[in-house]
Design a protein around this motif. Structure first.
Motif, PDB file in Angstrom:
ATOM      1  N   TYR A 210      29.677  31.625  49.267  1.00 31.42           N
ATOM      2  CA  TYR A 210      30.349  31.724  48.644  1.00 31.42           C
ATOM      3  C   TYR A 210      30.656  29.668  48.757  1.00 31.42           C
ATOM      4  N   ASN A 211      30.666  28.696  47.506  1.00 32.57           N
ATOM      5  CA  ASN A 211      30.081  27.307  47.694  1.00 32.57           C
ATOM      6  C   ASN A 211      31.981  27.328  48.195  1.00 32.57           C
ATOM      7  N   PRO A 212      32.296  25.604  48.772  1.00 28.15           N
ATOM      8  CA  PRO A 212      33.407  25.333  49.388  1.00 28.15           C
ATOM      9  C   PRO A 212      34.255  25.378  47.931  1.00 28.15           C
ATOM     10  N   ILE A 213      35.129  24.817  47.473  1.00 26.06           N
ATOM     11  CA  ILE A 213      35.979  25.047  46.263  1.00 26.06           C
ATOM     12  C   ILE A 213      37.029  24.172  46.423  1.00 26.06           C
ATOM     13  N   SER A 214      37.479  22.628  45.526  1.00 22.98           N
ATOM     14  CA  SER A 214      38.294  21.671  46.051  1.00 22.98           C
ATOM     15  C   SER A 214      39.465  22.447  45.486  1.00 22.98           C
ATOM     16  N   VAL A 215      40.506  22.916  45.808  1.00 22.32           N
ATOM     17  CA  VAL A 215      42.212  23.482  44.889  1.00 22.32           C
ATOM     18  C   VAL A 215      43.440  22.864  45.630  1.00 22.32           C
ATOM     19  N   PRO A 216      43.851  22.808  44.017  1.00 21.69           N
ATOM     20  CA  PRO A 216      45.445  21.235  44.617  1.00 21.69           C
ATOM     21  C   PRO A 216      45.802  21.825  45.996  1.00 21.69           C
ATOM     22  N   GLU A 217      46.635  21.214  46.789  1.00 23.77           N
ATOM     23  CA  GLU A 217      47.216  21.419  47.811  1.00 23.77           C
ATOM     24  C   GLU A 217      48.651  22.505  47.322  1.00 23.77           C
ATOM     25  N   SER A 218      49.366  22.370  46.330  1.00 26.12           N
ATOM     26  CA  SER A 218      50.203  22.747  46.267  1.00 26.12           C
ATOM     27  C   SER A 218      49.855  24.074  44.861  1.00 26.12           C
ATOM     28  N   SER A 219      50.691  25.353  45.539  1.00 31.37           N
ATOM     29  CA  SER A 219      50.419  26.261  44.344  1.00 31.37           C
ATOM     30  C   SER A 219      51.471  25.977  42.798  1.00 31.37           C
ATOM     31  N   ASP A 220      51.675  24.672  43.381  1.00 26.64           N
ATOM     32  CA  ASP A 220      52.603  24.754  42.024  1.00 26.64           C
ATOM     33  C   ASP A 220      52.068  24.064  40.590  1.00 26.64           C
ATOM     34  N   ALA A 221      50.684  23.520  40.815  1.00 28.28           N
ATOM     35  CA  ALA A 221      49.949  23.373  40.032  1.00 28.28           C
ATOM     36  C   ALA A 221      48.999  24.281  39.498  1.00 28.28           C
ATOM     37  N   PRO A 222      49.022  24.453  38.090  1.00 26.06           N
ATOM     38  CA  PRO A 222      47.907  25.375  37.768  1.00 26.06           C
ATOM     39  C   PRO A 222      46.348  25.509  38.081  1.00 26.06           C
ATOM     40  N   PHE A 223      46.215  26.857  39.091  1.00 25.13           N
ATOM     41  CA  PHE A 223      44.477  27.042  38.910  1.00 25.13           C
ATOM     42  C   PHE A 223      43.587  27.246  38.427  1.00 25.13           C
ATOM     43  N   THR A 224      44.436  27.663  36.698  1.00 21.31           N
ATOM     44  CA  THR A 224      43.243  28.532  36.281  1.00 21.31           C
ATOM     45  C   THR A 224      44.296  28.375  34.448  1.00 21.31           C
ATOM     46  N   ASP A 225      43.384  27.902  33.549  1.00 23.28           N
ATOM     47  CA  ASP A 225      44.897  27.954  32.553  1.00 23.28           C
ATOM     48  C   ASP A 225      44.936  29.438  31.953  1.00 23.28           C
ATOM     49  N   TYR A 226      46.423  29.598  32.296  1.00 20.58           N
ATOM     50  CA  TYR A 226      46.903  31.260  31.918  1.00 20.58           C
ATOM     51  C   TYR A 226      46.869  31.239  30.930  1.00 20.58           C
ATOM     52  N   SER A 227      46.733  31.242  30.081  1.00 15.82           N
ATOM     53  CA  SER A 227      46.285  30.963  28.397  1.00 15.82           C
ATOM     54  C   SER A 227      45.972  31.971  27.944  1.00 15.82           C
ATOM     55  N   ARG A 228      44.477  32.537  28.901  1.00 19.07           N
ATOM     56  CA  ARG A 228      43.284  33.195  28.454  1.00 19.07           C
ATOM     57  C   ARG A 228      42.429  33.819  29.252  1.00 19.07           C
ATOM     58  N   TRP A 229      43.894  34.263  30.639  1.00 18.36           N
ATOM     59  CA  TRP A 229      44.001  36.094  31.014  1.00 18.36           C
ATOM     60  C   TRP A 229      43.909  36.950  29.952  1.00 18.36           C
ATOM     61  N   ARG A 230      43.836  38.255  29.870  1.00 19.44           N
ATOM     62  CA  ARG A 230      43.516  38.989  29.098  1.00 19.44           C
ATOM     63  C   ARG A 230      44.010  40.487  29.832  1.00 19.44           C
ATOM     64  N   LEU A 231      44.981  41.062  29.584  1.00 21.13           N
ATOM     65  CA  LEU A 231      44.537  42.833  30.596  1.00 21.13           C
ATOM     66  C   LEU A 231      43.875  43.352  29.466  1.00 21.13           C
ATOM     67  N   LEU A 232      42.816  44.264  29.993  1.00 19.26           N
ATOM     68  CA  LEU A 232      41.827  45.420  28.777  1.00 19.26           C
ATOM     69  C   LEU A 232      41.959  46.109  29.306  1.00 19.26           C
ATOM     70  N   SER A 233      42.549  47.300  28.688  1.00 16.36           N
ATOM     71  CA  SER A 233      43.150  49.356  28.689  1.00 16.36           C
ATOM     72  C   SER A 233      41.983  49.562  28.224  1.00 16.36           C
ATOM     73  N   SER A 234      41.255  50.295  29.053  1.00 12.76           N
ATOM     74  CA  SER A 234      39.898  51.038  28.581  1.00 12.76           C
ATOM     75  C   SER A 234      39.833  52.026  28.626  1.00 12.76           C
ATOM     76  N   GLU A 235      39.099  52.847  28.227  1.00 13.08           N
ATOM     77  CA  GLU A 235      38.444  54.108  28.869  1.00 13.08           C
ATOM     78  C   GLU A 235      38.663  54.757  30.326  1.00 13.08           C
ATOM     79  N   ASN A 236      39.463  55.768  30.228  1.00 12.28           N
ATOM     80  CA  ASN A 236      39.641  56.738  31.200  1.00 12.28           C
ATOM     81  C   ASN A 236      41.306  56.359  31.544  1.00 12.28           C
ATOM     82  N   GLY A 237      41.449  55.059  30.723  1.00 14.17           N
ATOM     83  CA  GLY A 237      42.942  54.795  31.395  1.00 14.17           C
ATOM     84  C   GLY A 237      43.061  54.205  32.777  1.00 14.17           C
TER      85      GLY A 237
END
Ligand code: LAN
Length: 717
Positions: A2-29
Motif C-alpha cells: 500500500y502506498n504511503p498515505i499522508s494523514v492529519p496529526e490529529s483525528s479531530d480533522a476530517p479524514f473523509t467526507d462523512y456525508s458520502r458514506w452509506r450503509l447498504l442493507s442488501s440480500e440475505n441481511g
C-alpha cells in the motif's frame, strides 16, 4: 504494497467526507458501507437517519414531549429507535470493541495482496488514532482495556501497513509504549502468529491440530487455518516496510534475538491464562517433531486441513464463522489458489461485511453483524410492552417478521458431517442466514420473537408450524448431559483440554461450556412453543426444561447471582436465570433460589437507583463496580427483579427514574460503557442494547408497578 498515505496529526480533522458514506442493507441481511464518489450518486442515494446515526452525525430528530411515566418513556424511546431500522427490516449496528481484529484484517489483506479503497484506509487509520490510549498511545485487547503488547504491536503494525509513516506522532508515541512493555518479543501466541505470517517474527508457535474437532468451534476454526499456514511455513516476502517494522517493533536488534526462547515470553500486562506445564511439555514434544516431521504424513495432514478450510468457506458463503478465521482462511486460499482465483474474489466481496464505519472511524467487527440478536430483543420488547398496540408501530414489526422469515436456516450445511458441523435445519444464527451457524440462544430468541409476532392479529403468518418444529428439533439436539446449553454445539471434549489453552489472553476457550444465558433462551423458547403448538414432542420438551432448571440451580453462585459469559456480567446472566425460574413458577415468594437472586441484586443497587458493573467482573468472576451506574445494566437488573416477582416497588421505581432521567429529549439514550464480553477478557459492544433494553424494561415496569400498587391498594402485599 500500500502506498504511503499522508494523514492529519490529529483525528479531530476530517479524514473523509462523512456525508458520502452509506450503509447498504442488501440480500440475505448483509450490511456493507459504501463511499459515494460523485455528486450524482450522492443526489440519487441521499444519506438517511440510519447512516447519520451510526456515523455519529446529528440525526436532527425532533424533541418529543417529555414522558410523564415509564410507558411514555418507552414509547418515546421506540419513536426514536424506529428511525434506525434498515429498509429490509432489521436494526443494523456497530459490533466493535475487540482491538485485535483490525490488525488481522490489515495484515491478512496485505499478505494476500488484497487492497483497500483509499477512504477505507483513511478511516481505519482514524479509528486506530481515536482508539489509542490517551495517556500512553498504546492499545489494549479491547477498547476499554489497558495497553498491552498484543494490542500495541499489532495495531502499530496495522497503522504502518496502512501507510502511516513511522515518525507520525501516533506511531512514535505507540512505539515508545511498546518498547516500554518489552517490545514485540513478549507478544502472546496469536500475535506471534500474525507477526510470523508477516515475516516479522521468526518462531511460529507449534500448535498442531490436536483433536481439533472436539474444541470450541471458534478455537478450532482459528487453529485449522493456523495449522495449515504453519505447516506450509507461510511468510510474506520481505520488502522495505517489513524490514523497517523489524527495527521498529523490537527494542533490541531483530537479528540477534533468540527466537525459540521467546515461545514462553509473554508480557505480564497481556497474560490472563498462563501456559500450563502440560502445555509447555506438549510444545517441546511438538517442536522436536517439527524438526523431523515425515513429509508424506505432513502432506496428507495438510490436504485434510485445507479441505476443512474450503468446506468452511463454502458452508458460510465465504463469511466464515468469525473475523479471525475469515482472514486466516483467506491467506490459505490465496496461498494455494492465487490472486486470480474465484476464492480470492469471493473472500474479497465478503470482507466488507466485517468492516463498519462508526463515529471514530472504520473498524473490523466481531462478526458480520448482530442482526438476529438485536432484532429479536426489540421485537419482543415492542410486543411485550404493548407498544405494538399503537398503530404507528405495527408496520416496522411486519418488516421484522419478514426479516426473520428470510433469516431462518432451512437446511443442514452443504458439508455437514464431513465438516463436523452441528445440525442447522430450522435454526437462527447470530447474524445472517448466509453465515449459517446455529447458535442455541439465537435460535431460542428468534423462535420466541416469531411466535410473539405471529400471534398478533394483523401479522401475516409467514413461518409454518413445521418450520417452528425444525427449530425445536435443533434446540433439543443441543442439551448437554448436565442439562445446560452451550453456544453453537454440544460439548465435545473433556474439561482438562483447557490445560492446553495456548492463547494466553483468553479463558475457557478450548471446549464448549454451558451458559445460563444460552440455557434460558432455549428453554423459554421451548415453553412458549409448547403453548403455541401443543402436542409436538411434549415429553421431550418437559424433560429438557426440568433438566435445564436443575443445571441453573447448580450454576447459581453462593452470593445469589449467576456469572455472565456474553454480557457484563452478573446483572446480565441473572436476568436470564430468573426468567427461566419464573417459567417453572419459581419466584421470590416461593423459591429460595429466586429470593437469593433478588437479594443479591438489591444489595448491589446504588444510591442513584442504578447498577454498574465493570467488564472486570467477567475477568475475575466476582462483582466489580463500574465507576458509574449503567442504563443497560440497570435495565437487566430491574428485569431480573420483575421476572422474580420482587414484591417491593421502591427499588424498581428508583431504577425506572434513573433510566428516565438519562433519556435524551429526542427519546434516545447516550452510549455508556461497553456492554458485552467474550472469552472472559475481551469486551465487545452491543450499542443497540441501549435502546432495546430500556424500552423493554420501562414498558414492563409500567405494567408491573401498576399491578403491585393495585395489589397494595387491595391490601394484597
Ligand atoms: C459471540 C457473539 C454472540 C454470542 C451470544 C449469542 C450472545 C452468546 O449467547 C453465544 C456466543 C456468541 C454467539 C458469540 C461467541 C463468540 C463471538 C463470536 C462473539 C462474542 C462475537 C465475537 C466472538 C468471536 C470469538 C470473536 C473472534 C475472536 C476469537 C477469539 C476467535
Amino acid at each position: 504494497m500500500y502506498n504511503p498515505i499522508s494523514v492529519p496529526e490529529s483525528s479531530d480533522a476530517p479524514f473523509t467526507d462523512y456525508s458520502r458514506w452509506r450503509l447498504l442493507s442488501s440480500e440475505n441481511g448483509r450490511h456493507t458501507w459504501h463511499y459515494l464518489k460523485s455528486d450524482k450518486e450522492v443526489e440519487e442515494w441521499p444519506q438517511n437517519t440510519v447512516d447519520k446515526f451510526w456515523l455519529g452525525l446529528p440525526t436532527d430528530l425532533p424533541k418529543l414531549s417529555p414522558a410523564k411515566n415509564a410507558f411514555e418513556a418507552a414509547k418515546n424511546g421506540y419513536s426514536f429507535y424506529k428511525n434506525l431500522q434498515a429498509q429490509d427490516g432489521h436494526w443494523p449496528g456497530e459490533y466493535g470493541g475487540p482491538m485485535f481484529l483490525l490488525p488481522g484484517l490489515v495484515i491478512g489483506s496485505y499478505v494476500s495482496g488484497m487492497g483497500f479503497k483509499d477512504e477505507e484506509r483513511r478511516e481505519m487509520i482514524r479509528y486506530l488514532m481515536n482508539r489509542a490510549h490517551p495517556e500512553d498511545g498504546g492499545w489494549g485487547i479491547h477498547v476499554e482495556g489497558h495497553s498491552t503488547v498484543f494490542g500495541t504491536a499489532l495495531n502499530y503494525t496495522a497503522l504502518r501497513l496502512l501507510g502511516v509513516s513511522a515518525d507520525h506522532p501516533v506511531c512514535t508515541k505507540a512505539r515508545g509504549t511498546l518498547h516500554k512493555l518489552g517490545g514485540a518479543c513478549a507478544i502472546p501466541a496469536w500475535g506471534k502468529f500474525w507477526l510470523s505470517i508477516l515475516n516479522c517474527f521468526l518462531l511460529l508457535p507449534t500448535q498442531l491440530p490436536f483433536h481439533p474437532l472436539r474444541w470450541w468451534i471458534h478455537t478450532r476454526n482459528v487453529y485449522i487455518p493456523m495449522a495449515y499456514l504453519y505447516g506450509v511455513r507461510f511468510t510474506a516476502p520481505e520488502n522495505d516496510l517489513i524490514l523497517a517494522l523489524r527495527e521498529e517493533l523490537y527494542p533490541q536488534n531483530f537479528y540477534s534475538i533468540n527466537w525459540p526462547a521467546q515461545r514462553n515470553n509473554i508480557c505480564k500486562a497481556d497474560l490472563y491464562a498462563p501456559h500450563s506445564t502440560i502445555f509447555d511439555a506438549v510444545n517441546v514434544v511438538l517442536s522436536s517433531y517439527e524438526m523431523c516431521s515425515l513429509p508424506p504424513l505432513r502432506k496428507v495432514a495438510l490436504e485434510k486441513v485445507y479441505n476443512l478450510i474450503v468446506m468452511e468457506d463454502e458452508n458460510t458463503g465465504y463469511q466464515t464463522l468469525g473475523p479471525v478465521s475469515k482472514m486466516f482462511n483467506l491467506i490459505a486460499r490465496v496461498y494455494v489458489e492465487g490472486r486470480e482465483s474465484e476464492a480470492f474474489k469471493l473472500h474479497a466481496d465478503k470482507r466488507s461485511d466485517f468492516m463498519w464505519i462508526g463515529a471514530e472511524g472504520m473498524m473490523m467487527c466481531g462478526t458480520n453483524g448482530s442482526q438476529v440478536w438485536d432484532l429479536s430483543f426489540i421485537s419482543q420488547a415492542v410486543v411485550e410492552t404493548g407498544l405494538i398496540e399503537l398503530q404507528e408501530n405495527q408496520e416496522a414489526l411486519v418488516k421484522a417478521l419478514e426479516w426473520f422469515e428470510k433469516a431462518q436456516i432451512l437446511e443442514n450445511p452443504k458439508h455437514f458431517e464431513k465438516a463436523a458441523r452441528q445440525r442447522t435445519k430450522g435454526a437462527w444464527g447470530f447474524s445472517t442466514k448466509e453465515q449459517g451457524y446455529t447458535v442455541s440462544d439465537c435460535t431460542g430468541e428468534g423462535l420466541k420473537s416469531v411466535i410473539y409476532l405471529q400471534s398478533l392479529d394483523f401479522m401475516p403468518k409467514l413461518i409454518s408450524d413445521e418450520r417452528l418444529c425444525w427449530a425445536v428439533d435443533t434446540m433439543l439436539s443441543l442439551q448437554n448431559p448436565n442439562g445446560g446449553f452451550a453456544s453453537y454445539e454440544l460439548i465435545r471434549g473433556p474439561q482438562w483440554l483447557e490445560w492446553l489453552n495456548p492463547a494466553e489472553v483468553f479463558g475457557d476457550i478450548m471446549i464448549e461450556f454451558c451458559y445460563p444465558e444460552c440455557t434460558t433462551s432455549v428453554i423459554t423458547a421451548l415453553a412458549i412453543f409448547r403453548k403455541h403448538v401443543p402436542g409436538y414432542r411434549t415429553k421431550d420438551i418437559d424433560t429438557t426444561i426440568r433438566h435445564a432448571i436443575d443445571y441453573l440451580h447448580k450454576a447459581q453462585k453462593p452470593e445469589g447471582g449467576w456469572l455472565g459469559s456474553w454480557g457484563i456480567c452478573f446483572t446480565y446472566a441473572t436476568m436470564f436465570a430468573t426468567e427461566s425460574l419464573a417459567l417453572v413458577g419459581e419466584n421470590y415468594s416461593n423459591s429460595q433460589s429466586s429470593k437469593r437472586a433478588c437479594e443479591f441484586l438489591i444489595g448491589k443497587q446504588r444510591e442513584d437507583g442504578g447498577w454498574g458493573e465493570s467488564y472486570k467482573s467477567c475477568e475475575q468472576a466476582t462483582w466489580i463496580e463500574h465507576k458509574d451506574s449503567q442504563v443497560v445494566q440497570t435495565c437487566w437488573a430491574a428485569m431480573a427483579l420483575m421476572y422474580a416477582g420482587y414484591p417491593h416497588p421502591e427499588p424498581l421505581e428508583k431504577a425506572v427514574k434513573l433510566v428516565m432521567d438519562r433519556q435524551l429529549p429526542d427519546g434516545s439514550w447516550a452510549q455508556e460503557a461497553i456492554e458485552g464480553v467474550f472469552n472472559k477478557t475481551c469486551a465487545i459492544a452491543y450499542p443497540n442494547f441501549k435502546f432495546s433494553f430500556p424500552i423493554w424494561m420501562l414498558g414492563k415496569a409500567h405494567k408491573y408497578l401498576q399491578t403491585l400498587h393495585e395489589k397494595a391498594g387491595n391490601g394484597k402485599i
